[in-house]
Design an enzyme around this catalytic site. Structure first.
Site, mmCIF file in Angstrom:
data_model
loop_
_atom_site.group_PDB
_atom_site.id
_atom_site.type_symbol
_atom_site.label_atom_id
_atom_site.label_comp_id
_atom_site.label_asym_id
_atom_site.label_seq_id
_atom_site.Cartn_x
_atom_site.Cartn_y
_atom_site.Cartn_z
ATOM 1 N N HIS A 140 58.199 58.663 23.803
ATOM 2 C CA HIS A 140 59.724 58.407 23.273
ATOM 3 C C HIS A 140 60.520 59.497 24.121
ATOM 4 O O HIS A 140 61.611 59.017 24.693
ATOM 5 C CB HIS A 140 60.046 58.453 21.780
ATOM 6 C CG HIS A 140 61.457 58.383 21.612
ATOM 7 N ND1 HIS A 140 61.908 57.244 20.978
ATOM 8 C CD2 HIS A 140 62.432 59.259 21.718
ATOM 9 C CE1 HIS A 140 63.417 57.444 20.943
ATOM 10 N NE2 HIS A 140 63.690 58.571 21.226
ATOM 11 N N GLU A 141 60.268 60.620 23.921
ATOM 12 C CA GLU A 141 60.843 61.779 24.497
ATOM 13 C C GLU A 141 61.055 61.592 26.106
ATOM 14 O O GLU A 141 62.306 61.909 26.659
ATOM 15 C CB GLU A 141 60.736 63.012 24.284
ATOM 16 C CG GLU A 141 60.735 63.415 22.566
ATOM 17 C CD GLU A 141 62.188 62.986 22.061
ATOM 18 O OE1 GLU A 141 63.156 63.038 22.551
ATOM 19 O OE2 GLU A 141 62.244 62.491 20.928
ATOM 20 N N HIS A 151 63.396 59.420 27.570
ATOM 21 C CA HIS A 151 64.929 59.832 27.914
ATOM 22 C C HIS A 151 65.094 60.166 29.096
ATOM 23 O O HIS A 151 66.149 60.079 30.014
ATOM 24 C CB HIS A 151 65.268 60.679 26.836
ATOM 25 C CG HIS A 151 65.553 60.038 25.714
ATOM 26 N ND1 HIS A 151 66.434 59.091 25.522
ATOM 27 C CD2 HIS A 151 65.094 60.537 24.234
ATOM 28 C CE1 HIS A 151 66.408 58.666 24.153
ATOM 29 N NE2 HIS A 151 65.616 59.422 23.291
HETATM 30 ZN ZN ZN Z 1 65.401 59.735 21.481
#
Ligand code: ZN
Ligand code: NAG
Ligand code: NAG
Length: 596
Positions: A401-402, A405
């Site tokens: 998820h990170e 980004h």
């Molecule tokens: Zn996030």
């Protein structure tokens, strides 16, 4: 950045004001243009504004005028944008670009008196010299501030540092115009303000005539959460010893090569994983690269070999993402994160800084994405619900998820990291991150509901309000649900769920490949999906809306697959409210007439 900027300015002919006309009324708050933020311990509030982006997709592409002579990406883009917008070509500045087998992408920005606009940008993609997409947030200001600053940024720096609760980080400053919600254009000094302790990282736009802080770019994307082979979700699935997992195409010198030699620690060309300071890596004795640590769940995360297991997994996952994303287009030229770019384009010197068990927070994780050439910073925290506590670095979906980004912020808008800043686009940012975590964890063609962050929170429901699902009973959220939401994570849930449904439809149609991480040539659904996912990021405009992001997927399919998935895609989007006439968070379920 300054060196390249200077070069461009001197090569380009100077300075004529575009035909400026219609006044723009003061823009009311909108998900698509605004974002309200409360910053720091003192709760300083600021509302940021980005002009709306238009976005057009042209299917097979626009035939160019007979006078069109291809002259390189820079020239082609400036020629097209100035004629399309009916502005002088001197007001269009080339900023970045890259080419793939399917399209050539250019990112430009508006310019006045030689000074670029920060938030008035455009992007154009060409396929076989035909324009296939065009996005623009160029503005026609009612009033433009004088292009000579009357206030020195240093004189107001203490005040700005206090407001943003951080310090100037010595990154070179720039002078840029900023389009304002009242239709005017302000002249601003752009200064980076960072606070390592609380993990904030901003660009401050300081009015060069009044000294006032007008706006910010927030490089950090927080996750509000409630890692192992990347296909596994978390520690409960079991650690495995993998031998040489690097992809020789994506990382030609392996994962440990940096500064002319191979390290025997968790640092290399793509990432350095550490705890506390960058000197605190996990190191092996001479010439040994075997990072073989067990994790003892009876002990706290920072105890014994647990910390080494955490650094090792974090190092592995960031590298693994680097390698598969590279295969799908997140390359040096596509603004990725590497210390050395091997002269393959883009800006080097920006491997990911991966801080595990970071002491600046708990029960969360975040990723700060500055522009290409500055390292992305990921902070993983300890989660405190259970005893002993759990470590986010042992839950792969959180790391993926990170890191996503970093991918979405770099690929949208051409590497500036400024183009997912509105509530709506930032929300989709969270959605892509969840969707990518889900994609990496698939093990077969069976589509299951997906829950993120359930290990660290020890909660089967995870950290989102509902599982991602093809069932409207399990997850009834549609485009219209976005209306009234202000949290980017809540907005992200709707987008991630739309993408879950797109994934399911493509896998149902084309099956599933077990080698998608290393073989992007396959025709299986999971491969088609991730190609469209990545391709669409580079096509969509700055600060896209949901319908624009949808259009970018449909155009990406034309560019790569000749549009064979057009109706499949429209049907899925429409099933969740994003049909042809979806607008302003009002659902529409219609599809193009040739898809009925
Ligand atoms: Zn996030
Ligand atoms: C570094 O490691 C890679 C991957 O194992 C290997 O291909 C390369 O030859 C090594 N380079 C040096 C200088 O030892
Ligand atoms: C990691 O290994 C490299 C090469 O041996 C060395 O230069 C570097 O200092 C090491 N990093 C740390 C933080 O120990």
């Amino acid at each position: 950045m300054p060196a390249i900027q200077g070069l461009l300015n001197s090569v380009l002919i100077a300075l004529a004001l575009a035909s400026q006309a219609a006044a723009i009324p003061s823009a009311p708050y909108s998900h698509a243009t605004h974002h309200r933020r409360t910053l720091g311990r003192r709760g300083f509030q600021i509302e940021t504004y980005n002009p709306p982006s238009s976005f057009e997709t042209y299917g097979e592409g626009l035939i160019q005028a007979a006078s069109f002579a291809p002259g390189g990406l820079d020239t082609d883009a400036r020629t097209y944008v100035s004629s399309k917008l009916k502005v002088d070509s001197s007001t269009v500045e080339f900023r970045s670009g890259f080419s793939t087998a399917n399209a050539r992408h250019a990112y430009v920005r508006q310019r006045y008196n030689g000074i670029p606009f920060a938030n008035a940008v455009a992007n154009v993609a060409f396929k076989d010299n035909k324009v296939v997409t065009f996005g623009s947030s160029f503005v026609k200001p009612t009033k433009i501030a004088d292009s000579k600053p009357t206030i020195d940024w240093k004189s107001v720096l203490p005040n700005i540092e206090e407001q943003l609760e951080g310090k100037y980080n010595n990154h070179p400053t720039s002078l840029e115009y900023l389009a304002r919600p009242d239709g005017t254009a302000a002249l601003t000094h752009v200064v980076q303000i960072q606070n390592e302790d609380v993990n904030s990282w901003y660009e401050a736009f300081i009015d060069a005539h009044s000294g006032e802080l007008l706006s910010i770019t927030d490089f950090t994307a927080d996750a509000a959460y409630r890692v192992l082979p990347i296909q596994k979700q978390d520690l409960r699935d079991g650690l495995e010893l993998l031998i040489d997992p690097y992809d020789p195409l994506s990382s030609p010198d392996g994962w440990h090569f940096t500064g002319g030699a191979n390290t025997t620690n968790t640092s290399g060309n793509n990432v350095i994983a550490y705890k506390g300071t960058q000197s605190s890596v996990t190191s092996q004795s001479a010439a040994d690269q075997v990072f073989d640590y067990t994790y003892n769940t009876a002990n706290a995360p920072a105890t014994g070999s647990n910390i080494d297991a955490a650094r090792t997994n974090a190092f592995y996952i960031i590298n693994r993402i680097h390698d598969f994303a590279y295969r799908y287009g997140f390359t040096e030229a596509g603004f990725n994160f590497q210390a050395d770019n091997f002269n393959k384009g883009g800006k080097a010197g920006d491997r990911v800084l991966m801080s595990v068990q970071d002491s600046s927070g708990t029960n969360n994780a975040n990723f700060a994405t500055p522009p290409d050439g500055q390292s992305g910073t990921c902070r993983m925290y300890i989660w405190t619900t259970t005893s002993p506590n759990r470590d986010g670095s042992l839950e792969n979906d959180i790391i993926v998820h990170e890191m996503t980004h970093g991918i979405t912020n770099r690929l949208t808008g051409g590497g500036t990291a400024r183009c997912l800043q509105t509530t709506e686009s930032g929300g989709m940012g969270e959605g892509w991150s969840d969707a990518m975590a889900e994609w990496t964890e698939q093990k077969s063609e069976v589509i299951k509901d997906y829950v993120l962050g359930d290990y660290v929170t020890n909660n089967p429901g995870g950290i989102r309000t509902k599982p991602y699902s093809t069932s409207k009973t399990v997850n009834p959220q549609t485009y219209a649900t976005v209306k009234g939401l202000t949290s980017v994570h809540r907005v992200g849930e709707i987008w991630a769920n739309v993408l879950h449904n797109v994934y399911a439809a493509l896998v149902a149609q084309y099956g599933w490949s077990p080698t998608s991480l290393t073989n992007p040539e396959g025709a299986e659904g999971n491969i088609v999906y991730i190609h469209l996912f990545i391709d669409a990021l580079a096509l969509q405009p700055c600060n896209p809306t949901f319908p624009q992001a949808r259009d970018a997927w449909i155009q990406a399919d034309v560019n790569r697959y000749g549009g064979v998935n057009k109706c499949l895609l429209w049907k899925v989007f429409a099933s969740r409210g994003l049909g042809v006439n979806a607008k302003s968070f009002v659902d529409d379920s219609s599809v193009p007439t040739d898809c009925n």
